[in-house]
Write an enzyme that holds these catalytic residues in place. Structure first.
Site, PDB file in Angstrom:
ATOM      1  N   ARG A 236      84.657 104.787 121.564  1.00  5.69           N
ATOM      2  CA  ARG A 236      84.237 105.029 122.955  1.00  5.69           C
ATOM      3  C   ARG A 236      82.973 104.251 123.331  1.00  5.69           C
ATOM      4  O   ARG A 236      82.118 104.753 124.071  1.00  5.69           O
ATOM      5  CB  ARG A 236      83.968 106.529 123.177  1.00  5.69           C
ATOM      6  CG  ARG A 236      85.188 107.399 123.194  1.00  5.69           C
ATOM      7  CD  ARG A 236      86.106 107.057 124.359  1.00  5.69           C
ATOM      8  NE  ARG A 236      87.072 108.106 124.580  1.00  5.69           N
ATOM      9  CZ  ARG A 236      88.202 108.245 123.906  1.00  5.69           C
ATOM     10  NH1 ARG A 236      88.519 107.377 122.956  1.00  5.69           N
ATOM     11  NH2 ARG A 236      89.025 109.231 124.194  1.00  5.69           N
TER      12      ARG A 236
ATOM     13  N   SER B   6      87.745 114.249 128.660  1.00  4.33           N
ATOM     14  CA  SER B   6      86.789 114.696 127.640  1.00  4.33           C
ATOM     15  C   SER B   6      85.369 114.461 128.149  1.00  4.33           C
ATOM     16  O   SER B   6      85.032 113.346 128.535  1.00  4.33           O
ATOM     17  CB  SER B   6      86.945 113.893 126.347  1.00  4.33           C
ATOM     18  OG  SER B   6      88.242 114.001 125.844  1.00  4.33           O
TER      19      SER B   6
ATOM     20  N   GLU C 234      80.459 111.805 126.659  1.00  4.15           N
ATOM     21  CA  GLU C 234      81.373 110.671 126.658  1.00  4.15           C
ATOM     22  C   GLU C 234      81.435 110.112 128.074  1.00  4.15           C
ATOM     23  O   GLU C 234      81.674 108.931 128.300  1.00  4.15           O
ATOM     24  CB  GLU C 234      82.748 111.165 126.196  1.00  4.15           C
ATOM     25  CG  GLU C 234      83.744 110.096 125.889  1.00  4.15           C
ATOM     26  CD  GLU C 234      84.870 110.091 126.897  1.00  4.15           C
ATOM     27  OE1 GLU C 234      85.858 109.405 126.647  1.00  4.15           O
ATOM     28  OE2 GLU C 234      84.769 110.746 127.949  1.00  4.15           O
TER      29      GLU C 234
HETATM   30  N1  EPU Z   1      91.072 121.710 119.855  1.00  9.25           N
HETATM   31  C1  EPU Z   1      90.695 123.023 119.830  1.00  9.25           C
HETATM   32  N2  EPU Z   1      90.378 123.637 121.013  1.00  9.25           N
HETATM   33  C2  EPU Z   1      90.445 122.993 122.202  1.00  9.25           C
HETATM   34  C3  EPU Z   1      90.844 121.638 122.232  1.00  9.25           C
HETATM   35  C4  EPU Z   1      91.147 121.016 121.021  1.00  9.25           C
HETATM   36  O1  EPU Z   1      90.614 123.646 118.780  1.00  9.25           O
HETATM   37  O2  EPU Z   1      90.157 123.616 123.235  1.00  9.25           O
HETATM   38  C5  EPU Z   1      91.483 121.055 118.593  1.00  9.25           C
HETATM   39  C6  EPU Z   1      92.987 120.765 118.618  1.00  9.25           C
HETATM   40  O3  EPU Z   1      93.727 121.841 118.176  1.00  9.25           O
HETATM   41  C7  EPU Z   1      93.121 119.570 117.709  1.00  9.25           C
HETATM   42  C8  EPU Z   1      91.774 118.878 117.808  1.00  9.25           C
HETATM   43  O4  EPU Z   1      90.869 119.790 118.458  1.00  9.25           O
HETATM   44  O5  EPU Z   1      93.312 119.945 116.390  1.00  9.25           O
HETATM   45  C9  EPU Z   1      91.860 117.580 118.578  1.00  9.25           C
HETATM   46  O6  EPU Z   1      92.351 117.832 119.899  1.00  9.25           O
HETATM   47  P1  EPU Z   1      93.152 116.723 120.735  1.00  9.25           P
HETATM   48  O7  EPU Z   1      94.301 116.193 119.950  1.00  9.25           O
HETATM   49  O8  EPU Z   1      93.438 117.272 122.075  1.00  9.25           O
HETATM   50  O9  EPU Z   1      92.149 115.506 120.857  1.00  9.25           O
HETATM   51  P2  EPU Z   1      90.581 115.437 121.140  1.00  9.25           P
HETATM   52  O10 EPU Z   1      89.922 114.948 119.902  1.00  9.25           O
HETATM   53  O11 EPU Z   1      90.065 116.684 121.738  1.00  9.25           O
HETATM   54  C10 EPU Z   1      90.622 112.925 121.825  1.00  9.25           C
HETATM   55  C11 EPU Z   1      90.135 112.088 122.962  1.00  9.25           C
HETATM   56  C12 EPU Z   1      91.057 112.254 124.163  1.00  9.25           C
HETATM   57  C13 EPU Z   1      92.453 111.817 123.747  1.00  9.25           C
HETATM   58  C14 EPU Z   1      92.906 112.692 122.575  1.00  9.25           C
HETATM   59  C15 EPU Z   1      94.251 112.287 122.019  1.00  9.25           C
HETATM   60  C16 EPU Z   1      87.721 111.947 122.670  1.00  9.25           C
HETATM   61  C17 EPU Z   1      86.382 112.352 123.183  1.00  9.25           C
HETATM   62  N3  EPU Z   1      88.770 112.458 123.318  1.00  9.25           N
HETATM   63  O12 EPU Z   1      90.517 114.275 122.241  1.00  9.25           O
HETATM   64  O13 EPU Z   1      90.596 111.395 125.202  1.00  9.25           O
HETATM   65  O14 EPU Z   1      93.369 111.937 124.806  1.00  9.25           O
HETATM   66  O15 EPU Z   1      91.946 112.564 121.485  1.00  9.25           O
HETATM   67  O16 EPU Z   1      94.133 111.163 121.229  1.00  9.25           O
HETATM   68  O17 EPU Z   1      87.795 111.164 121.711  1.00  9.25           O
HETATM   69  C18 EPU Z   1      89.221 111.323 127.143  1.00  9.25           C
HETATM   70  O18 EPU Z   1      88.537 110.482 126.553  1.00  9.25           O
HETATM   71  O19 EPU Z   1      88.922 111.699 128.305  1.00  9.25           O
HETATM   72  C19 EPU Z   1      90.362 111.914 126.470  1.00  9.25           C
HETATM   73  C20 EPU Z   1      91.092 112.852 127.029  1.00  9.25           C
END
Ligand code: EPU
Length: 338
Positions: free
Chosen positions: A164, A237, A333
């Site tokens: 990012r 995010s 972010e």
């Molecule tokens: N999780 C929780 N509680 C929540 C949300 C998530 O426990 O309320 C856990 C999920 O169960 C999962 C883990 O956190 O095990 C990761 O969640 P997720 O797959 O949704 O991905 P993320 O790490 O929260 C990142 C990016 C997203 C992108 C997704 C999918 C960042 C800051 N965000 O989110 O990007 O879509 O991976 O690859 O790296 C964005 O940048 O705006 C964005 C949406």
């Protein structure tokens, strides 16, 4: 090109908040940008560049700046020396580029489907999702240097991409306005289905068509994330996922056995900010006109009449409680303009 005075900026960002710009201009081509460059020099104004506004939080106050909304379009797929590329203007909607590539059965960006914003924003931010990242497909970027008024081409390496992050977010790249970019695409599709959500969606299936991957990513995103509407604003995010060294992760794991992390090499792991925020009790909460999504705790939302200062204050409260519970400092972010 017209420069308007006192333009309300709230409609130009997906949080739907923000004050006005002292001057505002819509940049449709290179000539517009040259004019804007001269105008800013003449008036001694700092320039703020907006793409889709889907990852920017503007302040409530009036900005004493020239705000430029980048609307440089253009999309061209071509082949040279046996390789396939797409050139896209920086103001082009990112997901339209993905949709066109998928339609032509060209791979490499399908996992980045349905990410809001423009091509310029996608590069600035080094967007990443479902195991794919901009830095893995970007060949070169054409930029306008607001310091010198000259156009130049940056290679992938010169963009200094990291999670990012890119040169455009640093002091060295602050004056560079992205005009367009060349991305490398792949005619031989290698599905990238390792990300847990995609792996479970396809459940071991191997020969997956590129449109199926796009469809899956869209379905997963729609089920987990919220998209801005007239009544709700969001920038996806709000924080980055924190990166920690292995020993720090082991300590946390001892205390919180269900803590999630993914190895990212060189002895580091990436934690899930969403999980930390949820465990700190913020998921689905609301404070006056702002809140935390009940679908995904990493997503902050603004309701009608929200102010930027309310979002900033909520973010600070979340940071303080995550720091207090886990000893981890979350970094935004979203690009926060002050
Ligand atoms: N999780 C929780 N509680 C929540 C949300 C998530 O426990 O309320 C856990 C999920 O169960 C999962 C883990 O956190 O095990 C990761 O969640 P997720 O797959 O949704 O991905 P993320 O790490 O929260 C990142 C990016 C997203 C992108 C997704 C999918 C960042 C800051 N965000 O989110 O990007 O879509 O991976 O690859 O790296 C964005 O940048 O705006 C964005 C949406």
């Amino acid at each position: 090109m017209k420069f308007q005075k006192n333009v309300n900026l709230a409609k130009y960002t997906s949080f739907h908040v923000g004050g006005s710009a002292q001057y505002f201009g819509m940049v449709r081509n290179r000539e517009d940008l040259r004019e804007a460059f001269k105008f800013a020099r003449r008036k001694n104004l700092k320039v703020l560049v907006l793409g889709g506004g889907s990852n920017t939080l503007l302040p409530d106050k009036k900005l004493a700046r020239l705000v430029l909304k980048i609307a440089i379009r253009g999309l061209k797929f071509y082949r040279t020396a046996g390789r396939t590329f797409v050139y896209a203007g920086s103001g082009k909607n990112w997901d339209l580029v993905v949709a066109e590539a998928v339609k032509k059965n060209l791979g490499g960006i399908e996992n980045l489907s349905l990410i809001p914003g423009t091509v310029g924003g996608a590069i600035y931010q080094n967007i990443g999702a479902y195991g794919a990242e901009m830095k893995n497909v970007l060949e070169s970027v054409e930029v306008f240097d607001l310091e010198t008024g000259k156009i130049k081409i940056l290679s992938n390496k010169a963009c200094q991409f990291a999670y990012r992050n890119s040169i455009f977010q640093s002091k060295a790249g602050r004056n560079l306005v992205i005009l367009g970019a060349v991305l490398r695409l792949n005619r031989y599709i290698e599905p990238n289905l390792k990300y847990p959500d995609l792996a479970s969606y396809f459940d071991g299936k191997k020969n997956v068509a590129i449109e199926e991957i796009r469809r899956a990513v869209i379905e997963i995103r729609k089920s987990k994330l919220i998209y801005p509407t007239k009544n709700i604003g969001t920038a996806g995010s709000f924080f980055k996922n924190p990166i920690v060294i292995k020993p720090r992760y082991s300590e946390l794991k001892n205390k919180f056995p269900d803590i999630k992390a993914s190895a990212i090499g060189s002895g580091h792991l990436k934690l899930s900010a969403g999980q930390l925020i949820e465990k700190a009790g913020w998921k689905g909460s609301r404070l006056a006109n702002v809140g935390v999504s009940d679908k995904h705790a990493l997503v902050l939302v603004s309701y009608r009449n929200a102010k930027a200062k309310e979002i900033v204050s909520l973010a600070k409260k979340i940071q303080a409680s995550v720091k207090n519970k886990f000893g981890i400092k979350l970094k935004p972010e979203v690009r926060i303009i002050t």
